[in-house]
Write an enzyme that holds these catalytic residues in place. Structure first.
Site, PDB file in Angstrom:
ATOM      1  N   HIS A 527       0.907  -1.268   0.042  1.00  0.00           N
ATOM      2  CA  HIS A 527      -0.015  -0.026   0.308  1.00  0.00           C
ATOM      3  C   HIS A 527       0.753   1.467   0.027  1.00  0.00           C
ATOM      4  O   HIS A 527       0.509   2.171  -0.825  1.00  0.00           O
ATOM      5  CB  HIS A 527      -0.963  -0.058   1.224  1.00  0.00           C
ATOM      6  CG  HIS A 527      -1.798   1.378   1.351  1.00  0.00           C
ATOM      7  ND1 HIS A 527      -3.042   1.287   1.183  1.00  0.00           N
ATOM      8  CD2 HIS A 527      -1.364   2.547   1.883  1.00  0.00           C
ATOM      9  CE1 HIS A 527      -3.486   2.556   1.499  1.00  0.00           C
ATOM     10  NE2 HIS A 527      -2.509   3.140   1.914  1.00  0.00           N
ATOM     11  N   GLU A 528       1.807   1.402   0.803  1.00  0.00           N
ATOM     12  CA  GLU A 528       2.502   2.497   1.149  1.00  0.00           C
ATOM     13  C   GLU A 528       3.479   2.555  -0.283  1.00  0.00           C
ATOM     14  O   GLU A 528       3.762   3.750  -0.696  1.00  0.00           O
ATOM     15  CB  GLU A 528       3.554   2.473   2.246  1.00  0.00           C
ATOM     16  CG  GLU A 528       2.806   2.381   3.621  1.00  0.00           C
ATOM     17  CD  GLU A 528       1.737   3.467   3.799  1.00  0.00           C
ATOM     18  OE1 GLU A 528       1.950   4.476   3.191  1.00  0.00           O
ATOM     19  OE2 GLU A 528       0.760   3.247   4.308  1.00  0.00           O
ATOM     20  N   HIS A 531       1.432   4.118  -3.027  1.00  0.00           N
ATOM     21  CA  HIS A 531       1.138   5.475  -2.988  1.00  0.00           C
ATOM     22  C   HIS A 531       2.432   6.540  -3.614  1.00  0.00           C
ATOM     23  O   HIS A 531       1.829   7.561  -4.016  1.00  0.00           O
ATOM     24  CB  HIS A 531       1.578   6.060  -1.414  1.00  0.00           C
ATOM     25  CG  HIS A 531       0.140   6.030  -0.766  1.00  0.00           C
ATOM     26  ND1 HIS A 531      -1.169   6.583  -1.309  1.00  0.00           N
ATOM     27  CD2 HIS A 531      -0.196   5.516   0.508  1.00  0.00           C
ATOM     28  CE1 HIS A 531      -2.137   6.326  -0.313  1.00  0.00           C
ATOM     29  NE2 HIS A 531      -1.646   5.553   0.607  1.00  0.00           N
ATOM     30  N   GLU A 588      -5.976   6.548  -1.718  1.00  0.00           N
ATOM     31  CA  GLU A 588      -5.829   5.401  -0.677  1.00  0.00           C
ATOM     32  C   GLU A 588      -6.159   4.122  -1.300  1.00  0.00           C
ATOM     33  O   GLU A 588      -5.983   3.128  -0.954  1.00  0.00           O
ATOM     34  CB  GLU A 588      -6.623   5.733   0.431  1.00  0.00           C
ATOM     35  CG  GLU A 588      -6.051   6.767   1.469  1.00  0.00           C
ATOM     36  CD  GLU A 588      -4.698   6.986   1.919  1.00  0.00           C
ATOM     37  OE1 GLU A 588      -4.435   5.518   2.007  1.00  0.00           O
ATOM     38  OE2 GLU A 588      -4.027   7.677   1.984  1.00  0.00           O
ATOM     39  N   ASP A 592      -4.449   0.636  -1.759  1.00  0.00           N
ATOM     40  CA  ASP A 592      -5.135  -0.397  -1.244  1.00  0.00           C
ATOM     41  C   ASP A 592      -5.051  -1.472  -2.557  1.00  0.00           C
ATOM     42  O   ASP A 592      -4.820  -2.845  -2.590  1.00  0.00           O
ATOM     43  CB  ASP A 592      -6.462  -0.376  -0.937  1.00  0.00           C
ATOM     44  CG  ASP A 592      -6.668   0.405   0.307  1.00  0.00           C
ATOM     45  OD1 ASP A 592      -5.653   0.195   1.031  1.00  0.00           O
ATOM     46  OD2 ASP A 592      -7.641   0.849   0.849  1.00  0.00           O
TER      47      ASP A 592
END
Length: 696
Positions: A527-528, A531, A588, A592
């Site tokens: 997830h990070e 980003h 987000e 995800d």
């Protein structure tokens, strides 16, 4: 003391967790209470949480979390209860024990400092005895205004004495066009309700909330000692001024675009934009004479504030300033003020039934103020070296998987893939806690002065931030404290950050099979990383500068794919009649969806290398009746098990860039064909639709 500033500095980072919160709301009645027992350690793969009466292909969230939701109602002192909260409560309890020991019998100067901070917070008798006296000096300064031309001088004096930013605020940020430079910036703020839309939306629910807010402000002014008639007029003034500021504020979705929040101006230009406020006097008064320019992220807001100064009477504006002083300090004052503050901002606005025990709030408050002092001792007890080593291996596996994902994307050209891979290769990681700890020697803490401690802590952070102006960027600095249950990606620094607090069950368990860990912390890592390539992160290059590194054709394809996700999530309902904002949550949601794909790919590569080692405890391809792939998805889904009050869900839908737990789960798996394969779903079922969205 830093209260709600009219303009706050924009700090750009993208986190995994839950978005905007509210000021702590203390209770006096149970202040001496202590936790009765240690919270249970969360479980990484909870068989009892699964609702086997549900069809995973129809509603996977109900399947993975149905029994957990039924057996875990929202505690009376919470507005949301989920797996994040379970872990955060346990971390908070362990931190409380450390703080209590330091408060009673400190062994080091550092323990004395954070022990005294905690003790001052816990002293409700002193808070009740003082009432509103701690903020009377600030109010006296405001009452002493005789001319609007004094506003800048007042702001300087309040900042110097109490760290108050009642008109405008300044802070240092990385220059998004040259990330090696640190520049002065100003943003927008000054609203007490959660978002500008609360002032502007004309539905019956919003109108009722505004009426309740005005009644609350009136009651607070009465508690301050004003007559009911004067208090009512002051509340009317506050609402009118805040509404005007809301109209001048940029919407949250707009603020997601770096180009829309980047406006470099000379101080003379800012003065011309807002001639009713002496910016040069304010900048000089803060000791920032070296600054020649300011990034004004929201010029329209500065203009709206200038118009407000022009048109509002001095008495009305003083009412506004008095209100923000009172509102910002309310959680720190006596019981009647605390109770009234809780009644609107927590009970009415969020649906919280009971006030949070003071020991919890004081623990969190001390962590926020002295996080790297408290964290030094906390990690020694709760984050062994092997946890960091194992995390580094997982990050490496996810990096390889994302690299393979980029290489195989059918819609992206080789030219853009080369640039994307360069950015991926330069992503830095920070795991557990800082390489070097903050020095709190200049922070003054007194055991009998809660408000003073908060003011000093806020000023300490302000001076630390402003001291960065013109200096090299410290890439080792953290934006979260070690016990925090969260993670984040920082676009200007192109780094991913995982505090020790989240590297525990249900996210990571060294004693469980890799499938569950990849579904938990693996997806968090993915997830990070993703980003860095979402609708915001994709605008930054490998050096953290805003620059278009895409071919025009690839950028058009990327935008088409992100728009698919935005429209998809627009249709997800979180409360009756309240749907998500797909563009607010786009970053987000993209993270995800990308995170689960690359975590699953990393798991498959791990199993392929050593099937026996990768699947300990499996018999005939299953463990506890589930394949590794199924355990991966259940482990992922159970991270997001939660219950929320309807009021909290509505606030989050308008303010939180994250989707709710239900839709972080269902929205993600329904876009990933491997989920349908793992559970034998048929195309056309809800969790395996005929068409889906994919960016990464």
């Amino acid at each position: 003391m830093r209260v709600t500033p009219l303009v706050s500095v924009l700090v750009l980072s993208t986190s995994l967790c839950f978005g905007q919160g509210f000021a702590p709301v203390f209770t006096s009645a149970d202040a001496p209470s202590a936790p009765t027992k240690e919270p249970a350690k969360p479980i990484s793969f909870d068989l009892s949480a699964i609702d086997k009466t549900a069809d995973p292909c129809t509603d996977f969230y109900q399947y993975a979390c149905g029994n957990w939701k039924k057996n875990n109602p929202i505690p009376a002192d919470q507005v949301r209860w989920g797996r994040f909260n379970e872990l955060a409560e346990r971390n908070n309890y362990l931190l409380y024990q450390e703080l209590k020991t330091a408060s009673d019998a400190p062994k080091t100067p550092l323990q004395t400092k954070y022990g005294d901070y905690f003790a001052a917070c816990m002293n409700v008798d002193e808070a009740d005895k003082l009432g509103a006296k701690p903020i009377m000096p600030q109010l006296a300064l405001i009452d002493g205004l005789t001319d609007k031309k004094q506003f800048a001088a007042l702001n300087v004096e309040l900042w110097k004495k109490y760290d108050g930013d009642l008109l405008f605020g300044l802070g240092v940020q990385q220059d998004q066009k040259d990330s090696a430079q640190q520049i002065l910036g100003t943003g927008q703020g000054g609203l007490s309700l959660p978002d500008r839309d609360y002032y502007l939306t004309q539905d019956d629910r919003s109108k009722k909330l505004r009426d309740q807010y005005v009644a609350h402000v009136t009651a607070m002014f009465v508690l301050l000692g004003d007559t009911p008639v004067k208090a009512a007029q002051e509340a009317t003034d506050v609402m009118r001024i805040e509404t005007a500021l809301a109209k001048g504020s940029m919407a949250r979705v707009e603020m997601r675009d770096p180009a829309k929040r980047y406006h470099i101006m000379t101080i003379a230009q800012v003065d011309a934009l807002s001639p009713n406020y002496n910016w040069q006097q304010y900048v000089d008064g803060l000791g920032l004479q070296a600054a020649k320019t300011i990034n004004v992220s929201s010029p329209g807001f500065v203009q709206a504030a200038n118009a407000m100064i022009e048109t509002e009477s001095l008495s009305a504006f003083k009412s506004y300033l008095r209100w923000h002083t009172l509102h910002g300090a309310a959680p720190l004052l006596s019981k009647p003020i605390v109770d009234e503050n809780f009644g609107f901002f927590s009970a009415t606005l969020q649906g919280q039934k009971e006030q949070t025990p003071r020991w919890k709030q004081c623990t969190r408050m001390t962590d926020r103020a002295l996080g790297e002092a408290v964290g030094q001792d906390w990690v020694k007890q709760n984050f062994p070296p092997e946890a960091k080593e194992n995390m580094e291996k997982l990050v490496a596996a996810l990096e390889r998987a994302l690299g393979e994902d980029i290489k195989s994307l059918p819609w992206m050209s080789d030219t853009t893939k080369v640039e994307a891979k360069k950015k991926l290769d330069t992503i830095r990681q920070k795991i557990g806690y800082p390489e070097k700890w903050r020095d709190y020697a200049t922070l003054t803490v007194k055991r009998d002065d809660l408000v003073g401690n908060v003011e000093n802590s806020s000023k300490f952070e302000d001076l630390h931030n402003l001291g960065k102006l013109g200096k090299p960027v410290d890439e080792t600095e953290w934006g979260m404290t070690p016990p925090t249950v969260n993670a984040y990606y920082n676009p200007p620094q192109n780094d991913i950050n995982f505090p020790a607090g989240i590297l525990q069950p249900p996210f990571y368990d060294n004693n469980i099979d890799p499938a569950v860990n990849f579904g938990g912390i693996g997806v968090v890592i993915g997830h990070e990383m993703t980003h860095g390539f979402d609708d915001q992160g994709s605008k930054y290059d490998l050096h953290g500068n805003v620059r278009v590194w895409w071919t025009p054709e690839d950028l058009a394809k990327f935008n088409e794919r992100t728009e698919c996700e935005a429209k998809e999530y627009d249709g997800f309902e979180v409360a009756p009649g309240q749907k998500l904002n797909g563009h607010l949550t786009l970053g987000e949601n993209t993270a995800d969806n990308g995170g689960i794909r690359i975590a699953f790919q990393a798991l498959q590569e791990t199993i392929a290398k050593d099937k026996t080692a990768a699947e300990p405890g499996y018999a005939d391809g299953k463990r506890d009746g589930y394949t590794a792939e199924q355990r991966f998805f259940i482990g992922f889904g159970q991270v997001w098990c939660e219950n929320k009050t309807e009021q909290s869900a509505r606030v989050s839908a308008k303010t939180d860039p994250h989707s709710s737990g239900e839709w972080r789960t269902k929205g993600t798996v329904q876009n990933f064909e491997e989920f349908g394969k793992a559970f034998g779903c048929k195309v056309g079922q809800p969790m395996m639709p005929t068409s889906s969205c994919r960016v990464w």
